[in-house]
Design an enzyme around this catalytic site. Structure first.
Site, PDB file in Angstrom:
ATOM      1  CE1 TYR A 137      -3.397  -3.151   0.368  1.00 46.64           C
ATOM      2  CE2 TYR A 137      -4.654  -0.509   0.789  1.00 46.64           C
ATOM      3  CZ  TYR A 137      -4.478  -2.267   0.495  1.00 46.64           C
ATOM      4  OH  TYR A 137      -5.309  -2.845   0.445  1.00 46.64           O
ATOM      5  CE  LYS A 188       1.858 -17.422  -2.239  1.00 44.52           C
ATOM      6  NZ  LYS A 188       1.357 -18.914  -2.777  1.00 44.52           N
ATOM      7  CG  ASP A 221      -1.450 -20.561  -1.647  1.00 44.21           C
ATOM      8  OD1 ASP A 221      -1.243 -20.602  -0.516  1.00 44.21           O
ATOM      9  OD2 ASP A 221      -0.997 -20.490  -2.867  1.00 44.21           O
ATOM     10  CG  ASP A 245      -8.111  -4.937   1.530  1.00 39.79           C
ATOM     11  OD1 ASP A 245      -9.288  -4.021   1.721  1.00 39.79           O
ATOM     12  OD2 ASP A 245      -8.319  -4.864   0.171  1.00 39.79           O
ATOM     13  CG  ASP A 249     -13.668  -7.337   1.622  1.00 39.99           C
ATOM     14  OD1 ASP A 249     -13.043  -6.292   2.696  1.00 39.99           O
ATOM     15  OD2 ASP A 249     -14.493  -6.355   0.810  1.00 39.99           O
TER      16      ASP A 249
HETATM   17  C1  IPM Z   1     -10.827  -1.168   2.860  1.00 39.47           C
HETATM   18  C2  IPM Z   1     -10.287  -0.449   2.204  1.00 39.47           C
HETATM   19  C3  IPM Z   1      -9.243  -0.150   1.837  1.00 39.47           C
HETATM   20  C4  IPM Z   1      -8.013  -0.796   1.718  1.00 39.47           C
HETATM   21  C5  IPM Z   1      -9.192   1.501   1.076  1.00 39.47           C
HETATM   22  C6  IPM Z   1     -11.252   1.742   0.164  1.00 39.47           C
HETATM   23  C7  IPM Z   1      -8.418   2.001   1.001  1.00 39.47           C
HETATM   24  O1  IPM Z   1     -10.793  -1.779   1.419  1.00 39.47           O
HETATM   25  O2  IPM Z   1     -10.451  -1.132   4.511  1.00 39.47           O
HETATM   26  O3  IPM Z   1     -11.058  -2.380   3.739  1.00 39.47           O
HETATM   27  O4  IPM Z   1      -7.863  -0.822   1.061  1.00 39.47           O
HETATM   28  O5  IPM Z   1      -7.283  -0.613   2.726  1.00 39.47           O
HETATM   29 MN    MN Z   2     -11.225  -4.042   2.290  1.00 37.50          MN
END
Ligand code: IPM
Ligand code: MN
Ligand code: NAD
Length: 352
Positions: A137, A188, A221, A245, A249
């Site tokens: 990032y 990884k 993975d 990240d 999700d």
């Molecule tokens: C998160 C989001 C952020 C990230 C983006 C919006 C910069 O996806 O907080 O999960 O990738 O960290």
């Molecule tokens: Mn995210």
């Protein structure tokens, strides 16, 4: 002394879900001062930048910061450095909140809202500790260049130093001690040099200071697969910025919806934390009043616990969310029909 919570509602559903946090805070912690600033695309439209220096200064001087979400198609064409998402990365960096705690918890009442079978997610209580201020990032160099043959070449740099890995690993080990005492470190190392260093540093720190904690290394993975095969095998999952990240999700959906997952981004003790639902601005439902505000409300719960030193109020709020779900309060994403405001009502009424 009064405490201040800075709200950064942001874009899309951000203002809709943070409005519910406002209502909960007014009822639960009336003595808490709430401040607010523009953030993300809204800030870009008004001030030409996704976050103003003044807003960053205010954030640093607050006791805690709670954001909604930033970004959306409206700002897709804005130059990279001024995009809403860059405002968020800049804020994380300025606040030096390097450890992002993302708890994925399956409320009993919601076990049937998960994409997985009830028996796989019942009782799920896992905690991601995602490194938040380093890795690909922020690594340099990055860019898109044109090669002599006319092709374009895009590149990013994944980079970690010993101290960056150590400080976030320490957070994971400390948390595990207060939970089920198990850390899975994901990387990884089979293909990435930064992954190999990650494994070495975690192993070394564990041997020196945390030998009492169970540590397992797992390739990221495989971890993605294990998360949907048998998620309850995990307790604390330690990851770099990018893997954390993506995997968080996926873990959110195990709990029923992305709209359920809060997070706390923490730095050194005594510094303000940054509290964020892990979901985005949800352009597909923004403005309809149907977003699930629980990720934002639970982020406030984390702020009460981790920054504001109000564990009793945090417990009360957590119990209220649990009670609201238990009596069937559901927004659309978790199989119901309630609006954002009605879900706020349900939590407020459970708060009593
Ligand atoms: C998160 C989001 C952020 C990230 C983006 C919006 C910069 O996806 O907080 O999960 O990738 O960290
Ligand atoms: Mn995210
Ligand atoms: P998203 O998280 O906004 O949405 C993904 C899906 O989940 C959508 O279908 C959305 O409707 C649903 N969803 C998300 N939150 C919900 C909620 N609270 N209640 C009900 N449903 C919900 O991800 P995206 O669509 O990939 O990204 C949209 C924008 O948000 C992008 O600009 C992205 O960069 C940004 N984003 C911001 C943050 C943040 O501010 N922390 C996090 C992730 C994405």
């Amino acid at each position: 002394m009064t405490q201040t919570l800075l709200l950064l509602p942001g874009d899309g559903i951000g203002p809709e879900v943070t409005a519910q946090v406002r209502r909960v805070a007014a009822a639960l912690t009336p003595d808490l001062t709430l401040d607010e600033r523009d953030f993300g695309g809204v800030s870009y439209d008004r001030h030409g930048v996704p976050i103003t220096d003044e807003a960053v200064t205010t954030a640093l001087a607050s006791d805690a910061v709670l954001m909604g979400a930033v970004g959306g198609p409206k700002w897709a064409g804005v130059e990279r450095g001024k995009r809403p998402e860059m405002g968020l990365l800049g804020l994380r960096k300025a606040m030096d909140v390097y450890a992002n705690l993302r708890p994925a918890l399956c409320f009993d009442a919601l076990a049937d809202a998960s994409s997985l079978k009830r028996e796989l997610v019942a009782g799920l209580d896992i905690m991601f500790v995602r490194e938040l201020t380093g890795g690909v990032y922020f690594g340099q160099p990055r860019g898109i260049e044109t090669l002599p043959d006319g092709q374009r070449r895009g590149f990013d740099t994944q980079v970690y130093t010993t101290s960056e890995i150590e400080r976030v690993s320490r957070v994971a080990f400390e948390l595990a001690r207060g939970r089920r005492n198990k850390v899975h470190s994901l990387e990884k190392s089979n293909v990435m040099e930064s992954g190999l260093l990650w494994r070495e540093v975690v192993t070394d720190l564990h041997r020196r200071e945390y030998a009492d904690v169970q540590l397992e290394h797992m390739l990221a993975d495989n971890a993605a697969m294990q998360l949907v095969r048998q998620p309850t095998q995990f307790d604390v999952l330690l990851t770099d910025n990018l893997f954390g990240d993506v995997l968080s999700d996926a873990a959110a959906q195990l709990t029923g919806s992305l709209g359920m997952l809060p997070s706390a981004a923490l730095g050194e003790a005594g510094r303000p934390g940054l509290y964020e639902p892990i979901h985005g601005s949800a352009p597909d439902i923004a403005g309809q009043g149907v977003a699930n505000p629980l990720a934002a409300i639970l982020s406030f719960e984390m702020a009460l616990r981790w920054s504001l030193d109000r564990p009793a109020e945090a417990d009360r709020l957590f119990a209220a969310v649990e009670a609201a779900l238990a009596v069937g309060a559901r927004t659309r994403d978790i199989g119901g029909t309630l609006s954002t405001v009605e879900m706020g009502d349900a939590v407020l009424s459970a708060l009593g």
